[in-house]
Enzyme design. Structure first.
Site, PDB file in Angstrom:
ATOM      1  N   ARG A  81       0.845  -1.193   0.000  1.00  0.00           N
ATOM      2  CA  ARG A  81       0.000   0.000   0.000  1.00  0.00           C
ATOM      3  C   ARG A  81       0.877   1.239   0.000  1.00  0.00           C
ATOM      4  O   ARG A  81       1.823   1.347   0.771  1.00  0.00           O
ATOM      5  CB  ARG A  81      -0.895   0.025   1.236  1.00  0.00           C
ATOM      6  CG  ARG A  81      -1.613   1.367   1.452  1.00  0.00           C
ATOM      7  CD  ARG A  81      -2.135   1.478   2.855  1.00  0.00           C
ATOM      8  NE  ARG A  81      -2.731   2.777   3.134  1.00  0.00           N
ATOM      9  CZ  ARG A  81      -2.492   3.475   4.236  1.00  0.00           C
ATOM     10  NH1 ARG A  81      -1.646   3.025   5.147  1.00  0.00           N
ATOM     11  NH2 ARG A  81      -3.080   4.645   4.443  1.00  0.00           N
ATOM     12  N   ARG A 120      -6.483  16.906   7.385  1.00  0.00           N
ATOM     13  CA  ARG A 120      -5.216  16.495   7.979  1.00  0.00           C
ATOM     14  C   ARG A 120      -4.473  17.701   8.545  1.00  0.00           C
ATOM     15  O   ARG A 120      -4.693  18.845   8.117  1.00  0.00           O
ATOM     16  CB  ARG A 120      -4.322  15.788   6.938  1.00  0.00           C
ATOM     17  CG  ARG A 120      -4.757  14.370   6.622  1.00  0.00           C
ATOM     18  CD  ARG A 120      -3.786  13.681   5.696  1.00  0.00           C
ATOM     19  NE  ARG A 120      -4.204  12.306   5.428  1.00  0.00           N
ATOM     20  CZ  ARG A 120      -3.719  11.240   6.060  1.00  0.00           C
ATOM     21  NH1 ARG A 120      -2.784  11.395   6.987  1.00  0.00           N
ATOM     22  NH2 ARG A 120      -4.143  10.022   5.768  1.00  0.00           N
ATOM     23  N   LYS A 171     -13.149   2.850   1.220  1.00  0.00           N
ATOM     24  CA  LYS A 171     -12.759   2.747   2.622  1.00  0.00           C
ATOM     25  C   LYS A 171     -13.948   3.128   3.512  1.00  0.00           C
ATOM     26  O   LYS A 171     -14.513   4.216   3.360  1.00  0.00           O
ATOM     27  CB  LYS A 171     -11.559   3.650   2.908  1.00  0.00           C
ATOM     28  CG  LYS A 171     -10.301   3.214   2.173  1.00  0.00           C
ATOM     29  CD  LYS A 171      -9.161   4.189   2.340  1.00  0.00           C
ATOM     30  CE  LYS A 171      -8.598   4.202   3.738  1.00  0.00           C
ATOM     31  NZ  LYS A 171      -7.365   5.039   3.818  1.00  0.00           N
TER      32      LYS A 171
END
Length: 336
Positions: free
Chosen positions: A32, A69, A211
């Site tokens: 990944r 973030r 996800k």
């Protein structure tokens, strides 16, 4: 021959032929690449390195998606419980006492008493007051802040963000050029988000995984499942969105639906978390691997354990041996 594959997150600075070869020798099947920490140029370099070791290693890149973030740090910042820090909307590097969050006008959406969770909740702050555009918050536990960590504010609606950011678009273009195998789209909220990513990879053979890591994804899971090629249960951010004790039951139900619909599944986050700094796992971590195999997970994904941990090869070996032990007893998918 294992049925359950092993995937490991590899950081740009660790992506050397020697490192990949060492993990592959212990049982690594796939890599990944976390696009939050790379550039289009480093994506292409990393893929070339991985392919040079073994062209059969599958490569997944995840997107940034509609997430928030922190900005970069020059060096890891130590934060102690009780410290009061400033939280601001900025792309400038974080500094001791000041955390930059890369979203506009964050101060408009926070209020006194709300909690800000950073890095899957490893750092937690309570807002004490707001002065102009600066949010002041007290650390509820000690920890270390590193670059570009996820930010969650439970119960607070942040303005809608685009499903595919400009950074995502640039990284996906690079990934398309080098022919990666899979993209995992972060913070999917609905089938519309899946469709937005599908347009980015149109005309390729790239498989699209969604996800599951936010409340909207849980509420809209069936439509997301139908629109996706596969599902990734991202337990880190998910644990900041729902009570942590609810995660095992949710994981079980998601993996069962994936099996029923023939969609491949990946389980990630904190699988061997203690091995970031320890050469051996806890008994609970080994049981977590076993449970995911028994539930029928197609792939187990190591994150910080191999991206920055001290014992990456031992992590892959531990996972491999545990999977083989469970599968040798014909326990895979027997939990029903």
């Amino acid at each position: 021959m294992r049925h359950t594959a092993i995937m490991a997150t590899v950081a740009d600075h660790r992506c050397t032929p020697e490192f990949i070869r060492a993990l592959h020798g212990e049982g690594l099947d796939a890599v990944r690449i976390n696009s939050a920490h790379v550039t289009p140029e480093s994506i292409q370099r990393m893929v070339a390195v991985i392919r040079s070791v073994d062209s059969g290693i599958k490569i997944l890149m995840d997107t940034k998606g509609p997430e928030i973030r922190t900005a970069d740090v020059v060096a890891p910042i130590r934060i102690n419980a009780g410290d009061v820090v400033e939280i601001i909307s900025s792309h400038c590097p974080c500094s001791p006492g000041r955390i930059s969050v890369m979203v506009d006008n964050l101060h408009q959406f926070l209020s006194q008493g709300c909690h800000v969770l950073i890095d899957d909740g490893d750092l937690e702050f309570e807002v004490t007051h707001i002065d102009g555009t600066v949010v002041y918050a007290k650390a509820l536990r000690s920890g270390e802040l590193q670059s570009r960590k996820t930010v969650n504010v439970p119960g607070v609606e942040i303005p809608p963000l685009p499903a595919v950011s400009q950074r995502d678009h640039e990284n996906i273009c690079a990934a398309r050029q080098v022919g990666i195998d899979m993209i995992a789209h972060s913070f999917v909220r609905s089938a519309d988000d899946v469709a937005a990513l599908r347009r980015e990879i149109a005309g390729t053979d790239i498989k699209l995984y969604s996800k599951i890591e936010c409340r909207e994804a849980i509420a809209n899971f069936e439509e997301i499942l139908a629109a996706s090629d596969g599902i990734l249960v991202a337990r880190g951010d998910l644990g900041t969105q729902i009570p942590i004790p609810e995660i095992p039951a949710l994981q079980y139900s998601i993996l069962r639906r994936c099996r029923e619909t023939g969609k491949p599944s990946i389980v990630s986050t904190q699988i061997l978390h203690s091995m970031i700094s320890s050469p051996s796992p806890t008994r609970a971590e080994v049981s977590d691997i076993a449970l995911a195999v028994m539930e029928g997970a197609d792939t187990l994904l190591l994150c910080g354990e191999t991206a920055q941990g001290q014992y990456p090869s031992q992590c892959v070996a531990t996972m491999c041996h545990t999977i083989e032990s469970i599968e040798s007893h014909s326990l895979r998918c027997k939990i029903d």
